[in-house]
Write a protein that holds these residues in place. Structure first.
Motif: not given
Length: 382
Positions: A148-149, A154-155, A170-173, A262-264
């Protein structure tokens, strides 16, 4: 532009300010909870300050989190400045805000433990010095899920190329472990802590901690109960106790957070404390936290405030950590009558992290009912 103290009627406008810069928004109930901070009410301190723009609505904001402190039987207060927002219509107001914050009375220290690299010079110009001297630029983290990091990196690059398009996704990871905690495997002596009553083992631990000869932010059952009533928490913090010979001698508190879409997810350590004679409990609690981070769906475990004493207590965990700092994110200005500052070895608990971190947006997860926290005891890992 004149500054004025925040009133409860300002909170809708303050919400809008946070929304305009993409910072985590508090609900109106959350702002009212923060306004009712018992430590702030002790000394009648402002909840913060605003500057009104040309339309008469708040166009700049700085929060003022007051905390109680103990040094043996001596009681003091400290002030944490948080969430400085200044819009173009009142440009330059940040200097007056910091001057007002750093000259407020009735506190032994005015500080921030969460400055970014751009704001650091501003704090220095207002007489706030980097502190602690050896570790003010250190933030430690331990990776528990590298993928995920890497995806987040990349995101962020894609966001730099097409911010509107990426934001619209929208919300990722997110992952299906978030909000539905499976069974935790805790080392011997470690257990979940959920009793903060005045006659609890935790209350006895806090009483013993105040006799350790250190300057400590108030961790009394009363204050812990108030903190846990924060209406904007999407789930309660993970709180662990360590017992030895039937007596609680250490504890840890950590919060699942996700700084932006975009952060885990990250398990953020809010507090990590032990009686001086039981500092060896800290690595055991760290083992439990790192294992919990993996099970709860976090990509890493992070400790955002580190002191020399904390580094020594972490032992081998210091060697395996990554340093995410690199700039002086901790700054303080002490009052002339402040006690011996060498007695203060803060954790993130002393700062604004508990109220400024973005909780995991569980409404973005479509799954069944959340399961209760369960534990099992296993042997401690090296």
């Amino acid at each position: 532009m004149a500054l004025r103290e925040i009133t409860e009627s300002d909170y809708p406008a303050i919400q809008a300010l946070h929304r305009s810069v993409g910072w985590p928004e508090r609900s109106l109930a959350g702002w009212r909870w923060l306004h009712a901070n018992p430590a702030r009410l002790d000394i009648g301190a402002p909840a913060g300050w605003v500057a009104d723009g040309p339309d008469g609505e708040p166009a700049a904001h700085v929060g003022n989190l007051i905390q109680r402190f103990r040094l043996g039987e001596r009681r003091l207060h400290g002030a944490t400045g948080f969430n400085i927002i200044v819009t173009p219509s009142v440009r330059g107001t940040s200097r007056r805000m910091l001057q007002t914050f750093t000259t407020q009375p009735n506190v032994f220290a005015r500080y921030t433990f969460n400055a970014n690299s751009k704001s650091q010079p501003l704090y220095v110009r207002h007489g706030m010095r980097s502190w602690p001297e050896q570790t003010h630029a250190v933030k430690l983290s331990w990776v528990v899920s590298p993928l995920p990091l890497a995806i987040s990196k990349v995101w962020r690059k894609l966001y730099g190329l097409a911010p509107k398009a990426i934001s619209g996704l929208g919300e990722q990871l997110m992952n299906d472990r978030l909000g539905r905690t499976p069974r935790l495997s805790l080392p011997p002596g470690v257990s979940l802590l959920d009793d903060f009553s005045d006659a609890s083992p935790y209350a006895a631990f806090w009483s013993a901690l105040t006799q350790d000869g250190r300057l400590l932010a108030d961790r009394s059952p009363e204050i812990q109960r108030w903190r846990l009533q924060d209406p904007d928490l999407s789930e309660p913090p993970l709180t662990l106790a360590f017992e030895r010979d039937g007596v609680m001698v250490a504890y840890a508190m950590a919060m699942m957070a996700k700084s932006n879409i975009l952060e885990p997810p990250v398990l953020e350590i809010l507090d990590l404390e032990a009686l001086r004679s039981h500092a060896d409990a800290i690595p055991v609690l760290m083992t439990a936290l790192k294992d919990a981070a993996r099970i709860m769906g976090a990509a890493k475990l992070r400790l955002s405030v580190v002191t020399p004493e904390a580094m020594a207590r972490l032992r081998d965990f210091t060697r395996t950590a990554r340093n995410e700092g690199g700039w002086g994110h901790c700054h303080v200005q002490f009052a002339t009558d402040a006690p011996n500052t060498a007695l203060w070895s803060p954790t993130p608990y002393d700062g604004d992290y508990a109220i400024c971190l973005r909780p995991i947006p569980l409404d973005a997860i479509h799954h069944g009912a959340r399961r209760p926290l369960r534990t099992s005891q296993t042997a401690s890992k090296a």
